[in-house]
Design a protein around this motif. Structure first.
Motif, PDB file in Angstrom:
ATOM      1  N   ARG A 163      19.063  13.097 -45.781  1.00 26.41           N
ATOM      2  CA  ARG A 163      18.842  12.828 -44.363  1.00 26.41           C
ATOM      3  C   ARG A 163      18.262  14.056 -43.647  1.00 26.41           C
ATOM      4  O   ARG A 163      17.391  13.934 -42.776  1.00 26.41           O
ATOM      5  N   VAL A 164      18.747  15.247 -43.994  1.00 27.17           N
ATOM      6  CA  VAL A 164      18.196  16.469 -43.402  1.00 27.17           C
ATOM      7  C   VAL A 164      16.707  16.568 -43.686  1.00 27.17           C
ATOM      8  O   VAL A 164      15.890  16.840 -42.791  1.00 27.17           O
ATOM      9  N   HIS A 165      16.311  16.339 -44.924  1.00 32.16           N
ATOM     10  CA  HIS A 165      14.910  16.483 -45.301  1.00 32.16           C
ATOM     11  C   HIS A 165      14.039  15.379 -44.695  1.00 32.16           C
ATOM     12  O   HIS A 165      12.879  15.632 -44.342  1.00 32.16           O
ATOM     13  N   LEU A 166      14.573  14.179 -44.556  1.00 29.70           N
ATOM     14  CA  LEU A 166      13.799  13.113 -43.907  1.00 29.70           C
ATOM     15  C   LEU A 166      13.536  13.457 -42.440  1.00 29.70           C
ATOM     16  O   LEU A 166      12.423  13.260 -41.928  1.00 29.70           O
ATOM     17  N   LEU A 167      14.535  13.977 -41.772  1.00 34.73           N
ATOM     18  CA  LEU A 167      14.360  14.348 -40.370  1.00 34.73           C
ATOM     19  C   LEU A 167      13.414  15.535 -40.233  1.00 34.73           C
ATOM     20  O   LEU A 167      12.622  15.613 -39.285  1.00 34.73           O
ATOM     21  N   ARG A 168      13.468  16.462 -41.189  1.00 37.56           N
ATOM     22  CA  ARG A 168      12.532  17.585 -41.164  1.00 37.56           C
ATOM     23  C   ARG A 168      11.100  17.092 -41.393  1.00 37.56           C
ATOM     24  O   ARG A 168      10.156  17.602 -40.769  1.00 37.56           O
ATOM     25  N   ALA A 169      10.923  16.104 -42.251  1.00 39.25           N
ATOM     26  CA  ALA A 169       9.595  15.524 -42.467  1.00 39.25           C
ATOM     27  C   ALA A 169       9.064  14.909 -41.182  1.00 39.25           C
ATOM     28  O   ALA A 169       7.867  15.005 -40.872  1.00 39.25           O
ATOM     29  N   ALA A 170       9.956  14.280 -40.399  1.00 38.12           N
ATOM     30  CA  ALA A 170       9.546  13.691 -39.126  1.00 38.12           C
ATOM     31  C   ALA A 170       9.097  14.770 -38.149  1.00 38.12           C
ATOM     32  O   ALA A 170       8.159  14.573 -37.370  1.00 38.12           O
ATOM     33  N   GLU A 171       9.755  15.930 -38.181  1.00 38.46           N
ATOM     34  CA  GLU A 171       9.341  17.033 -37.324  1.00 38.46           C
ATOM     35  C   GLU A 171       7.995  17.594 -37.759  1.00 38.46           C
ATOM     36  O   GLU A 171       7.110  17.856 -36.936  1.00 38.46           O
ATOM     37  N   PRO A 178       0.593  22.133 -43.182  1.00 39.32           N
ATOM     38  CA  PRO A 178       0.283  21.369 -44.395  1.00 39.32           C
ATOM     39  C   PRO A 178       1.523  20.689 -44.941  1.00 39.32           C
ATOM     40  O   PRO A 178       2.583  21.305 -45.054  1.00 39.32           O
ATOM     41  N   LEU A 179       1.402  19.396 -45.226  1.00 40.54           N
ATOM     42  CA  LEU A 179       2.544  18.634 -45.715  1.00 40.54           C
ATOM     43  C   LEU A 179       2.587  18.689 -47.241  1.00 40.54           C
ATOM     44  O   LEU A 179       2.324  17.719 -47.929  1.00 40.54           O
ATOM     45  N   SER A 189      -3.369   7.430 -51.158  1.00 45.93           N
ATOM     46  CA  SER A 189      -3.318   5.978 -51.018  1.00 45.93           C
ATOM     47  C   SER A 189      -4.165   5.581 -49.820  1.00 45.93           C
ATOM     48  O   SER A 189      -4.554   6.420 -48.997  1.00 45.93           O
ATOM     49  N   GLU A 190      -4.468   4.273 -49.721  1.00 47.35           N
ATOM     50  CA  GLU A 190      -5.236   3.793 -48.576  1.00 47.35           C
ATOM     51  C   GLU A 190      -4.444   3.968 -47.281  1.00 47.35           C
ATOM     52  O   GLU A 190      -4.997   4.328 -46.243  1.00 47.35           O
ATOM     53  N   GLN A 191      -3.146   3.685 -47.341  1.00 42.83           N
ATOM     54  CA  GLN A 191      -2.284   3.882 -46.177  1.00 42.83           C
ATOM     55  C   GLN A 191      -1.633   5.257 -46.291  1.00 42.83           C
ATOM     56  O   GLN A 191      -1.184   5.644 -47.382  1.00 42.83           O
ATOM     57  N   PRO A 192      -1.576   6.035 -45.197  1.00 46.87           N
ATOM     58  CA  PRO A 192      -0.936   7.354 -45.263  1.00 46.87           C
ATOM     59  C   PRO A 192       0.525   7.246 -45.699  1.00 46.87           C
ATOM     60  O   PRO A 192       1.305   6.514 -45.097  1.00 46.87           O
ATOM     61  N   LEU A 193       0.862   7.970 -46.744  1.00 44.17           N
ATOM     62  CA  LEU A 193       2.224   7.957 -47.267  1.00 44.17           C
ATOM     63  C   LEU A 193       2.683   9.384 -47.530  1.00 44.17           C
ATOM     64  O   LEU A 193       1.885  10.252 -47.915  1.00 44.17           O
ATOM     65  N   LEU A 194       3.969   9.611 -47.347  1.00 47.25           N
ATOM     66  CA  LEU A 194       4.598  10.879 -47.698  1.00 47.25           C
ATOM     67  C   LEU A 194       5.689  10.612 -48.720  1.00 47.25           C
ATOM     68  O   LEU A 194       6.314   9.542 -48.710  1.00 47.25           O
ATOM     69  N   LEU A 195       5.935  11.589 -49.581  1.00 45.63           N
ATOM     70  CA  LEU A 195       7.009  11.485 -50.554  1.00 45.63           C
ATOM     71  C   LEU A 195       7.972  12.644 -50.334  1.00 45.63           C
ATOM     72  O   LEU A 195       7.578  13.809 -50.392  1.00 45.63           O
ATOM     73  N   VAL A 196       9.233  12.299 -50.082  1.00 45.02           N
ATOM     74  CA  VAL A 196      10.296  13.290 -49.943  1.00 45.02           C
ATOM     75  C   VAL A 196      11.153  13.221 -51.193  1.00 45.02           C
ATOM     76  O   VAL A 196      11.621  12.138 -51.574  1.00 45.02           O
ATOM     77  N   THR A 197      11.366  14.350 -51.846  1.00 45.54           N
ATOM     78  CA  THR A 197      12.155  14.403 -53.079  1.00 45.54           C
ATOM     79  C   THR A 197      13.292  15.406 -52.908  1.00 45.54           C
ATOM     80  O   THR A 197      13.047  16.596 -52.657  1.00 45.54           O
ATOM     81  N   VAL A 198      14.521  14.918 -53.016  1.00 46.37           N
ATOM     82  CA  VAL A 198      15.702  15.761 -52.831  1.00 46.37           C
ATOM     83  C   VAL A 198      16.756  15.361 -53.859  1.00 46.37           C
ATOM     84  O   VAL A 198      17.133  14.190 -53.933  1.00 46.37           O
ATOM     85  N   GLY A 200      16.634  14.759 -56.841  1.00 51.14           N
ATOM     86  CA  GLY A 200      16.182  13.684 -57.716  1.00 51.14           C
ATOM     87  C   GLY A 200      15.941  12.368 -57.005  1.00 51.14           C
ATOM     88  O   GLY A 200      15.350  11.446 -57.581  1.00 51.14           O
ATOM     89  N   VAL A 201      16.400  12.232 -55.771  1.00 46.70           N
ATOM     90  CA  VAL A 201      16.163  11.025 -54.971  1.00 46.70           C
ATOM     91  C   VAL A 201      14.769  11.119 -54.353  1.00 46.70           C
ATOM     92  O   VAL A 201      14.413  12.139 -53.752  1.00 46.70           O
ATOM     93  N   ARG A 202      13.986  10.051 -54.504  1.00 46.91           N
ATOM     94  CA  ARG A 202      12.637  10.031 -53.933  1.00 46.91           C
ATOM     95  C   ARG A 202      12.551   8.957 -52.852  1.00 46.91           C
ATOM     96  O   ARG A 202      12.979   7.826 -53.071  1.00 46.91           O
ATOM     97  N   VAL A 203      12.011   9.341 -51.708  1.00 48.41           N
ATOM     98  CA  VAL A 203      11.859   8.425 -50.584  1.00 48.41           C
ATOM     99  C   VAL A 203      10.388   8.382 -50.183  1.00 48.41           C
ATOM    100  O   VAL A 203       9.791   9.426 -49.900  1.00 48.41           O
ATOM    101  N   VAL A 204       9.815   7.186 -50.189  1.00 51.53           N
ATOM    102  CA  VAL A 204       8.431   7.001 -49.771  1.00 51.53           C
ATOM    103  C   VAL A 204       8.419   6.655 -48.282  1.00 51.53           C
ATOM    104  O   VAL A 204       9.101   5.724 -47.848  1.00 51.53           O
ATOM    105  N   LEU A 205       7.651   7.414 -47.520  1.00 53.70           N
ATOM    106  CA  LEU A 205       7.561   7.225 -46.076  1.00 53.70           C
ATOM    107  C   LEU A 205       6.170   6.734 -45.691  1.00 53.70           C
ATOM    108  O   LEU A 205       5.166   7.383 -46.013  1.00 53.70           O
ATOM    109  N   GLU A 206       6.106   5.585 -45.016  1.00 51.50           N
ATOM    110  CA  GLU A 206       4.843   5.102 -44.470  1.00 51.50           C
ATOM    111  C   GLU A 206       4.605   5.798 -43.133  1.00 51.50           C
ATOM    112  O   GLU A 206       5.491   5.848 -42.289  1.00 51.50           O
ATOM    113  N   VAL A 207       3.412   6.317 -42.941  1.00 49.68           N
ATOM    114  CA  VAL A 207       3.078   7.089 -41.744  1.00 49.68           C
ATOM    115  C   VAL A 207       2.276   6.221 -40.780  1.00 49.68           C
ATOM    116  O   VAL A 207       1.220   5.697 -41.132  1.00 49.68           O
ATOM    117  N   ASP A 208       2.785   6.085 -39.570  1.00 47.41           N
ATOM    118  CA  ASP A 208       2.073   5.365 -38.507  1.00 47.41           C
ATOM    119  C   ASP A 208       1.779   6.376 -37.400  1.00 47.41           C
ATOM    120  O   ASP A 208       2.608   6.630 -36.535  1.00 47.41           O
TER     121      ASP A 208
END
Length: 228
Positions: A163-171, A178-179, A189-198, A200-208
């Motif tokens: 959760r800390v890293h997801l919120l930091r990605a939002a900031e 540079p991300l 990808s065609e749609q902007p995506l970010l990958l957060v890895t903490v 060993g858990v990987r979270v794909v974030l769609e960017v709007d």
């Protein structure tokens, strides 16, 4: 006191802890207001003028309904509340690997409320003056039910770290930094995506970018962290 802290808003769902921390903090010289969950805290803050806002929010991360992480995200994306400073606390939280804007620190909850107030006072004396408000608004973080379920199934220390890293990605998404790092990268990808890895858990974030929002569309949990 450091950060000019006089007025505390305590957000704690456990009544015994809420009363114990409130009593000990009052005896230590703080003015204390208290609420029992994140939704009540948000309502309390939004219906008071800025002059009546607390100097510090002492925030339990594990709350029913709107939890501490989601409350923090709401505060950071609300122009009227973004100035508020938070001290997070949890039975299993530790110092995060990445800083979060507006977070003065993390406290591990000891067995007794009085010990928490002593630790809080000590930490406040070590902190520098109130940080400058960053000029940009962080992206909002959207967690669909499936992603929330996957995160809640993680062991508490791993869940907090993610959760800390997801919120930091939002900031960071609201800046021109540079991300790309050991935990955050942009996906091709065609749609902007970010990958957060903490852990060993990987979270794909769609960017709007139009809505200034990140949506956790997929949470991939390694087998050793899955509940049997």
């Amino acid at each position: 006191m450091a950060l000019g802290v006089r007025h505390l808003l305590l957000v704690e769902d456990d009544r015994t802890w809420r009363e114990g921390v409130g009593r000990a903090a009052s005896e230590a010289g703080f003015q204390v207001s208290s609420v029992s969950d994140g939704a009540e805290a948000l309502h309390w803050l939004r219906h008071r003028p800025r002059a009546q806002h607390p100097d510090l929010i002492l925030l339990d991360l594990v709350l029913p309904g709107l939890d501490g992480w989601e409350l923090y995200g709401q505060l950071r994306t609300d122009a009227r509340l973004r100035h508020l400073t938070v001290m997070m606390m949890s039975t299993g939280s530790g110092t995060p690997e990445v800083p979060l804007l507006g977070v003065a620190g993390f406290l591990r909850k000891p067995p007794q409320p009085e010990a928490l107030v002593l630790e809080l006072s000590a930490r406040l004396r070590q902190l520098p003056g109130r940080p400058l408000e960053p000029p940009r608004t962080p992206y909002s973080l959207r967690l669909p039910d499936a992603s929330l379920y996957a995160l809640h199934a993680l062991p508490a220390p791993v869940r907090h770290a993610v959760r800390v890293h997801l919120l930091r990605a939002a900031e960071l998404s609201a800046t021109e930094l540079p991300l790309a790092s050991s935990w955050l990268m942009a996906l091709h990808s065609e749609q902007p995506l970010l990958l957060v890895t903490v852990e060993g858990v990987r979270v794909v974030l769609e960017v709007d970018d139009a809505a200034c929002a990140l949506t956790a569309s997929m949470v991939i949990v390694p087998s050793h962290l899955r509940c049997s």
